[in-house]
Design a protein around this motif. Structure first.
Motif, PDB file in Angstrom:
ATOM      1  N   THR A 216      29.889  38.475  38.198  1.00 40.89           N
ATOM      2  CA  THR A 216      30.788  37.935  39.212  1.00 40.89           C
ATOM      3  C   THR A 216      32.165  38.577  39.137  1.00 40.89           C
ATOM      4  O   THR A 216      32.862  38.478  38.123  1.00 40.89           O
ATOM      5  CB  THR A 216      30.923  36.407  39.068  1.00 40.89           C
ATOM      6  N   LYS A 218      34.414  38.099  42.004  1.00 40.40           N
ATOM      7  CA  LYS A 218      35.213  37.104  42.699  1.00 40.40           C
ATOM      8  C   LYS A 218      34.480  35.763  42.641  1.00 40.40           C
ATOM      9  O   LYS A 218      33.277  35.693  42.882  1.00 40.40           O
ATOM     10  CB  LYS A 218      35.419  37.500  44.165  1.00 40.40           C
ATOM     11  N   ALA A 219      35.230  34.726  42.370  1.00 46.85           N
ATOM     12  CA  ALA A 219      34.621  33.405  42.213  1.00 46.85           C
ATOM     13  C   ALA A 219      33.836  32.977  43.453  1.00 46.85           C
ATOM     14  O   ALA A 219      32.799  32.309  43.345  1.00 46.85           O
ATOM     15  CB  ALA A 219      35.704  32.369  41.889  1.00 46.85           C
ATOM     16  N   ALA A 220      34.315  33.375  44.624  1.00 53.60           N
ATOM     17  CA  ALA A 220      33.649  32.968  45.866  1.00 53.60           C
ATOM     18  C   ALA A 220      32.233  33.521  45.981  1.00 53.60           C
ATOM     19  O   ALA A 220      31.408  32.986  46.736  1.00 53.60           O
ATOM     20  CB  ALA A 220      34.483  33.417  47.067  1.00 53.60           C
ATOM     21  N   ASP A 221      31.933  34.594  45.242  1.00 49.43           N
ATOM     22  CA  ASP A 221      30.603  35.214  45.312  1.00 49.43           C
ATOM     23  C   ASP A 221      29.621  34.644  44.288  1.00 49.43           C
ATOM     24  O   ASP A 221      28.436  34.991  44.304  1.00 49.43           O
ATOM     25  CB  ASP A 221      30.703  36.725  45.073  1.00 49.43           C
ATOM     26  N   ARG A 222      30.102  33.794  43.407  1.00 47.66           N
ATOM     27  CA  ARG A 222      29.292  33.402  42.254  1.00 47.66           C
ATOM     28  C   ARG A 222      27.972  32.744  42.651  1.00 47.66           C
ATOM     29  O   ARG A 222      26.901  33.092  42.132  1.00 47.66           O
ATOM     30  CB  ARG A 222      30.109  32.474  41.339  1.00 47.66           C
ATOM     31  N   GLU A 224      26.328  32.954  45.411  1.00 49.07           N
ATOM     32  CA  GLU A 224      25.455  33.892  46.112  1.00 49.07           C
ATOM     33  C   GLU A 224      24.796  34.866  45.130  1.00 49.07           C
ATOM     34  O   GLU A 224      23.620  35.218  45.281  1.00 49.07           O
ATOM     35  CB  GLU A 224      26.267  34.664  47.152  1.00 49.07           C
ATOM     36  N   THR A 310      34.713  42.082  45.379  1.00 49.37           N
ATOM     37  CA  THR A 310      33.739  41.279  46.110  1.00 49.37           C
ATOM     38  C   THR A 310      32.439  42.058  46.243  1.00 49.37           C
ATOM     39  O   THR A 310      32.371  43.251  45.944  1.00 49.37           O
ATOM     40  CB  THR A 310      34.255  40.917  47.510  1.00 49.37           C
TER      41      THR A 310
END
Length: 340
Positions: A216, A218-222, A224, A310
């Motif tokens: 990971t 970026k945290a937002a991608d974790r 996914e 990302t």
């Protein structure tokens, strides 16, 4: 005669008042220390007189009998606690008593970072200030036996967090706390797992979470990223994740992952072997643990770095290849990450 006794009484009263005023002044005066900071160790069972002696033995220029009398007169002499203390310049007898009564031990802190492996954890422990290195010289196997987990691999068993400890504490004690913390976090994550997971146990969740942690950017991608790996496990597709290969290389990894490395078999080479590797590859944090068992609702099977931290996700190989051409044109190994 009556006037004589009255005079004696008045003189005694004045002397007591003078002594009291002097004592009141003394307890507010800074003690003379031999250095800016002085370590004071009070062993369990030490008497108030022994504590006064320990203060003097630490190099503090103080009349230990006077200090003992202050402890007694305060009425708090039996409330002083054992521990490891640090006295700073400016400490007064009154402040010293407060420190001992409150048990305000000198503390340090150590940060165990998300994504670290066991080698990094042990290196940090060895450098930690005022932490007794009882684990130094122990193999990983001997360390886990010391921690009460004989036969268990140490990788991923310690929760990444900031741990405070008293001066003189042992690294074994700190690891025990970190191990118990990971046990609780993993148990909570597994209890909150989603349905239809390909994972069969909390142990598998820990292994997958350690991979998600390393992948990971970026945290937002974790979530996914966790979905990609869960989807691959569900259909029997190799995980093909670089961090597992790097982990299997150990200290032989020089910072560059080459094609021959991907083709060299180790138990952790997820290009050569299907399924999860045999152990975690890092310490996952809480977010990675939850992502592993609560992945995004996605059909993605591939992802590639966009170069800014990302990732671009794809559900088909054709879409993935187009993403590779766009974001990794001219690249090598990074484009193969979870890609084939």
């Amino acid at each position: 005669m009556r006037r004589f006794f009255l005079t004696i009484f008045l003189l005694a009263a004045l002397a007591a008042l003078a002594a009291g005023a002097g004592g009141l002044w003394w307890v507010h005066q800074p003690l003379k220390l031999p250095a800016p900071n002085v370590d004071l160790s009070v062993e369990p069972g030490t008497t108030p007189r022994g504590i006064a002696q320990a203060v003097a033995d630490a190099g503090v220029a103080v009349d230990q009998q006077l200090l003992y009398l202050w402890f007694r007169i305060s009425g708090q002499d039996r409330q002083m606690r054992a521990g490891s203390y640090e006295l700073d310049r400016g400490v007064t007898p009154k402040l010293l008593l407060n420190i001992l009564v409150r048990g305000e031990e000198a503390t340090r802190s150590l940060v165990l970072v998300e994504g670290w492996n066991i080698r990094q954890v042990r290196a940090a422990l060895a450098k930690a200030e005022q932490l007794k290195p009882d684990s130094v010289g122990l193999s990983d196997e001997a360390l886990m036996e010391k921690l009460g987990r004989p036969g268990q691999h140490p990788e991923g068993r310690f929760f990444p967090d900031t741990y405070t400890y008293s001066k003189g504490s042992t690294d074994i004690a700190l690891l025990q706390r970190a191990m118990r913390a990971m046990d609780k976090k993993l148990e909570a994550a597994w209890a909150a797992r989603g349905s239809n997971l390909p994972l069969q146990s909390a142990e598998q969740a820990l292994i997958l979470a350690s991979i998600v942690e390393k992948e990971t950017g970026k945290a937002a991608d974790r979530a996914e990223i966790a979905a990609v790996f869960n989807n691959r496990l569900r259909i029997g597709m190799p995980l093909q994740t670089d961090p597992t290969v790097i982990y299997g290389m150990g200290t032989a990894f020089d910072g560059n992952l080459r094609k021959k490395d991907l083709q060299t078999d180790t138990p952790w080479n997820t290009y050569m072997r299907n399924g999860l590797p045999p152990t975690p590859i890092s310490m996952p944090g809480k977010a990675a643990l939850l992502a592993a068992v609560q992945p995004a609702q996605s059909k993605s099977l591939y992802f590639v770095s966009r170069g800014d931290g990302t990732s671009q996700f794809s559900s088909s190989l054709d879409d993935h290849n187009r993403a590779v051409n766009r974001y990794q044109r001219g690249g090598g190994t990074p484009a193969t990450k979870a890609a084939q």
